[in-house]
Design an enzyme around this catalytic site. Structure first.
Site, PDB file in Angstrom:
ATOM      1  CG  HIS A 268      53.348 -41.418  65.260  1.00 21.16           C
ATOM      2  ND1 HIS A 268      52.489 -41.481  64.198  1.00 21.16           N
ATOM      3  CD2 HIS A 268      54.389 -40.639  64.825  1.00 21.16           C
ATOM      4  CE1 HIS A 268      52.974 -40.776  63.181  1.00 21.16           C
ATOM      5  NE2 HIS A 268      54.135 -40.259  63.539  1.00 21.16           N
ATOM      6  CG  HIS A 307      43.980 -40.001  63.049  1.00 18.80           C
ATOM      7  ND1 HIS A 307      44.296 -38.756  62.574  1.00 18.80           N
ATOM      8  CD2 HIS A 307      44.996 -40.827  62.698  1.00 18.80           C
ATOM      9  CE1 HIS A 307      45.459 -38.837  61.951  1.00 18.80           C
ATOM     10  NE2 HIS A 307      45.908 -40.068  62.008  1.00 18.80           N
ATOM     11  CG  ASP A 363      48.600 -47.657  63.362  1.00 17.45           C
ATOM     12  OD1 ASP A 363      49.438 -48.029  62.526  1.00 17.45           O
ATOM     13  OD2 ASP A 363      48.591 -46.521  63.854  1.00 17.45           O
TER      14      ASP A 363
HETATM   15  N1  COA Z   1      39.976 -45.359  72.889  1.00 17.81           N
HETATM   16  C1  COA Z   1      39.147 -44.804  73.813  1.00 17.81           C
HETATM   17  N2  COA Z   1      38.985 -43.483  73.962  1.00 17.81           N
HETATM   18  C2  COA Z   1      39.693 -42.690  73.164  1.00 17.81           C
HETATM   19  C3  COA Z   1      40.569 -43.177  72.170  1.00 17.81           C
HETATM   20  C4  COA Z   1      40.682 -44.586  72.058  1.00 17.81           C
HETATM   21  N3  COA Z   1      41.495 -45.121  71.141  1.00 17.81           N
HETATM   22  N4  COA Z   1      41.135 -42.155  71.523  1.00 17.81           N
HETATM   23  C5  COA Z   1      40.631 -41.044  72.075  1.00 17.81           C
HETATM   24  N5  COA Z   1      39.766 -41.370  73.053  1.00 17.81           N
HETATM   25  C6  COA Z   1      38.965 -40.436  73.872  1.00 17.81           C
HETATM   26  C7  COA Z   1      39.836 -39.673  74.847  1.00 17.81           C
HETATM   27  O1  COA Z   1      39.939 -40.357  76.068  1.00 17.81           O
HETATM   28  C8  COA Z   1      39.070 -38.380  74.955  1.00 17.81           C
HETATM   29  O2  COA Z   1      37.937 -38.611  75.759  1.00 17.81           O
HETATM   30  P1  COA Z   1      37.412 -37.465  76.771  1.00 17.81           P
HETATM   31  O3  COA Z   1      36.957 -36.352  75.862  1.00 17.81           O
HETATM   32  O4  COA Z   1      36.321 -38.135  77.535  1.00 17.81           O
HETATM   33  O5  COA Z   1      38.593 -37.082  77.624  1.00 17.81           O
HETATM   34  C9  COA Z   1      38.553 -38.132  73.554  1.00 17.81           C
HETATM   35  O6  COA Z   1      38.438 -39.447  72.962  1.00 17.81           O
HETATM   36  C10 COA Z   1      39.482 -37.284  72.696  1.00 17.81           C
HETATM   37  O7  COA Z   1      40.737 -37.899  72.651  1.00 17.81           O
HETATM   38  P2  COA Z   1      42.110 -37.145  72.646  1.00 17.81           P
HETATM   39  O8  COA Z   1      43.113 -37.949  73.422  1.00 17.81           O
HETATM   40  O9  COA Z   1      41.918 -35.714  73.038  1.00 17.81           O
HETATM   41  O10 COA Z   1      42.458 -37.185  71.097  1.00 17.81           O
HETATM   42  P3  COA Z   1      43.856 -36.868  70.451  1.00 17.81           P
HETATM   43  O11 COA Z   1      43.568 -36.238  69.149  1.00 17.81           O
HETATM   44  O12 COA Z   1      44.753 -36.150  71.401  1.00 17.81           O
HETATM   45  O13 COA Z   1      44.486 -38.330  70.255  1.00 17.81           O
HETATM   46  C11 COA Z   1      45.174 -40.358  69.368  1.00 17.81           C
HETATM   47  C12 COA Z   1      44.566 -38.992  69.076  1.00 17.81           C
HETATM   48  C13 COA Z   1      45.443 -41.094  68.052  1.00 17.81           C
HETATM   49  C14 COA Z   1      46.537 -40.187  70.084  1.00 17.81           C
HETATM   50  C15 COA Z   1      44.209 -41.163  70.261  1.00 17.81           C
HETATM   51  O14 COA Z   1      42.972 -41.317  69.607  1.00 17.81           O
HETATM   52  C16 COA Z   1      44.770 -42.495  70.668  1.00 17.81           C
HETATM   53  O15 COA Z   1      45.544 -42.578  71.632  1.00 17.81           O
HETATM   54  N6  COA Z   1      44.402 -43.607  69.942  1.00 17.81           N
HETATM   55  C17 COA Z   1      44.926 -44.900  70.236  1.00 17.81           C
HETATM   56  C18 COA Z   1      46.319 -45.035  69.680  1.00 17.81           C
HETATM   57  C19 COA Z   1      46.330 -45.174  68.182  1.00 17.81           C
HETATM   58  O16 COA Z   1      45.611 -45.958  67.600  1.00 17.81           O
HETATM   59  N7  COA Z   1      47.231 -44.403  67.544  1.00 17.81           N
HETATM   60  C20 COA Z   1      47.446 -44.464  66.119  1.00 17.81           C
HETATM   61  C21 COA Z   1      47.098 -43.187  65.444  1.00 17.81           C
HETATM   62  S1  COA Z   1      47.210 -43.408  63.687  1.00 17.81           S
END
Ligand code: COA
Length: 431
Positions: A268, A307, A363
């Site tokens: 987050h 996101h 971020d």
């Molecule tokens: N880098 C690489 N792969 C990523 C990714 C990233 N930053 N974010 C998501 N993915 C991939 C996942 O591994 C998943 O791949 P798969 O379908 O092969 O398993 C797919 O994209 C979907 O991701 P998922 O984890 O289901 O999305 P989510 O909606 O649950 O997660 C976040 C959203 C923000 C938690 C996630 O994108 C993340 O962890 N980002 C990095 C942290 C970040 O920047 N957070 C700030 C948010 S404002």
């Protein structure tokens, strides 16, 4: 004639049920009547992480994640960032409308009259170790405010709620600045109420021996814009915590501390700190392709990318990128920007990221600006929490005033044992 709603046939019983639509959703409680018999609890939905569940009605923030749209109370984030101050936006989030001159003056007076911390709060902060993480100090100190304002528990009294809102918005920059100075061993600087919200925050951070601290107006405005961009984001993890804790009628100080705790996680608000760590780990532009290959091979995530809601460029990231240019004219360019730009360029062209609709989020660039302005990465999430306090409070106020809301309490699908007998200790075998 076409009917509105769903007709559901339960194949177990051949019974048919009519489930009406409610503003483009169905009410989960309407499924409860789908039963196999009088002893059946009724159908529930299973939705870990709330992927497809609306938990409330809200008139505060609108996001269209596919189109990359963010609006507070109907106003596009781009226009608010261009024309408004953070305190105007905080008023908008809480009151529903932008203030006129007189309303803004009263609002600012109310906030600035609550920027001081009780001396006991200052002493409380002094008890932390010199190397305590600023976010951990921030969370604890916000919770500790509840000890100074016990009347805050009267959450059904609108006037009492309003007073705590002034206090929280007024005091979070002071707490944030004190956490920073605590780490450095510098004396705390009291708020200067002649200054604007962001200028005063910079004053409390960086004033040393000078009689009056004058923040660079470009940097103060850039910070104010960053505050506007971070002020609210509808039902994200921390807003959900604010509502959930608030739903038990806990006071707003501990609810805000709980929301801040949710924000502190690396998935987050903690992501901005992680982005800088990641850029440091990459080290140079030429190592970006190899790093991206590692991510694709499953070695972690590209921090600052992706996101839950945005499946397009995060509109806040775009504004931050523009703001960064103005900041760098004053501070000089942060060399990490080149690595970040290269990461973005390669990721946006790569099939892995395109297929998953992974774009830079808020971020990705914010930490680079914060660092250029002189902040250490461990302060980044605290900088996020200051403006988000206004959003949390708007969400809380809306929740408290919503007659449909009750104590938040999800259901579960129990997967444990059936009833079984306790075996006396002497008869238990090692498992
Ligand atoms: N880098 C690489 N792969 C990523 C990714 C990233 N930053 N974010 C998501 N993915 C991939 C996942 O591994 C998943 O791949 P798969 O379908 O092969 O398993 C797919 O994209 C979907 O991701 P998922 O984890 O289901 O999305 P989510 O909606 O649950 O997660 C976040 C959203 C923000 C938690 C996630 O994108 C993340 O962890 N980002 C990095 C942290 C970040 O920047 N957070 C700030 C948010 S404002």
């Amino acid at each position: 004639m076409k009917k509105d709603g769903l007709t559901i046939v339960d194949n177990r019983t051949d019974e048919t049920y009519e489930v009406p639509f409610h503003k483009g959703t169905i009410r989960a409680m309407d499924l409860r009547k789908i039963k196999t018999g009088p002893d059946d609890f009724g159908l529930m939905t299973y939705d870990p992480a709330f992927m497809n569940t609306a938990s409330c009605h809200s008139a505060i923030t609108y996001i269209d994640g596919d189109k990359g749209i963010l609006r507070y109370r109907g106003y596009p984030i781009e226009q608010l960032a261009e024309h408004c101050t953070f305190l105007e936006v905080a008023y908008l989030l809480l009151e529903g409308e932008l203030p006129n001159q007189a309303q803004l003056k009263t609002w600012i007076d109310n906030i600035t009259h609550h920027t001081m911390l009780h001396e006991s709060t200052k002493h409380f902060l002094e008890g932390f170790r010199y190397d305590a993480h600023p976010m951990a100090m921030f969370i604890s100190t916000v919770a500790a405010l509840a000890t100074n304002y016990p009347e805050a528990r009267h959450v059904h009294d609108a006037e009492t709620r309003r007073l705590q809102i002034y206090r929280l918005i007024g005091k979070v920059p002071t707490i944030a600045a004190y956490t920073y100075r605590h780490g450095l061993g510098f004396p705390y600087v009291y708020p200067d109420n002649d200054l604007g919200y962001s200028e005063n925050f910079l004053n409390m951070l960086w004033k040393m021996a000078e009689a009056k601290y004058q923040a660079n107006p470009v940097l103060a405005r850039a910070l104010d814009i960053l505050f506007i961009l971070h002020a609210d984001h509808e039902q994200n993890c921390s807003a959900n915590v604010m509502r959930s804790v608030g739903s038990s009628q806990a006071d707003p100080f501990v609810a805000t501390a709980a929301a801040a705790a949710a924000l502190s996680g690396p998935l987050h608000g903690g992501a901005n700190e992680e982005v800088l760590k990641m850029i440091d780990e990459i080290g140079s532009k030429d190592r970006v392709p190899a790093y991206i290959e590692g991510i694709k091979a499953g070695k972690g995530k590209l921090m600052g990318f992706g996101h839950r809601v945005y499946k397009n460029y995060d509109p806040r990231a775009r504004i931050i990128k523009e703001t960064a240019e103005r900041v760098f004219e004053i501070t000089g360019k942060n060399p990490k920007l080149d690595i970040a730009l290269e990461l973005e360029r390669i990721a946006l062209e790569d099939e892995y990221f395109i297929k998953r609709k992974l774009y830079p989020n808020v971020d990705f660039y914010s930490g680079i600006i914060y660092q250029a302005m002189g902040f250490n990465p461990d302060m980044f999430t605290v900088l996020f929490a200051i403006p988000r306090t206004a959003g949390w409070l708007a969400q809380w106020e809306e929740m408290v005033s919503d007659p449909e809301q009750k104590i938040a309490r999800p259901r579960q699908i129990y997967t444990g044992h059936e009833e079984r007998k306790v075996v006396p200790m002497a008869e238990r075998e090692a498992k």
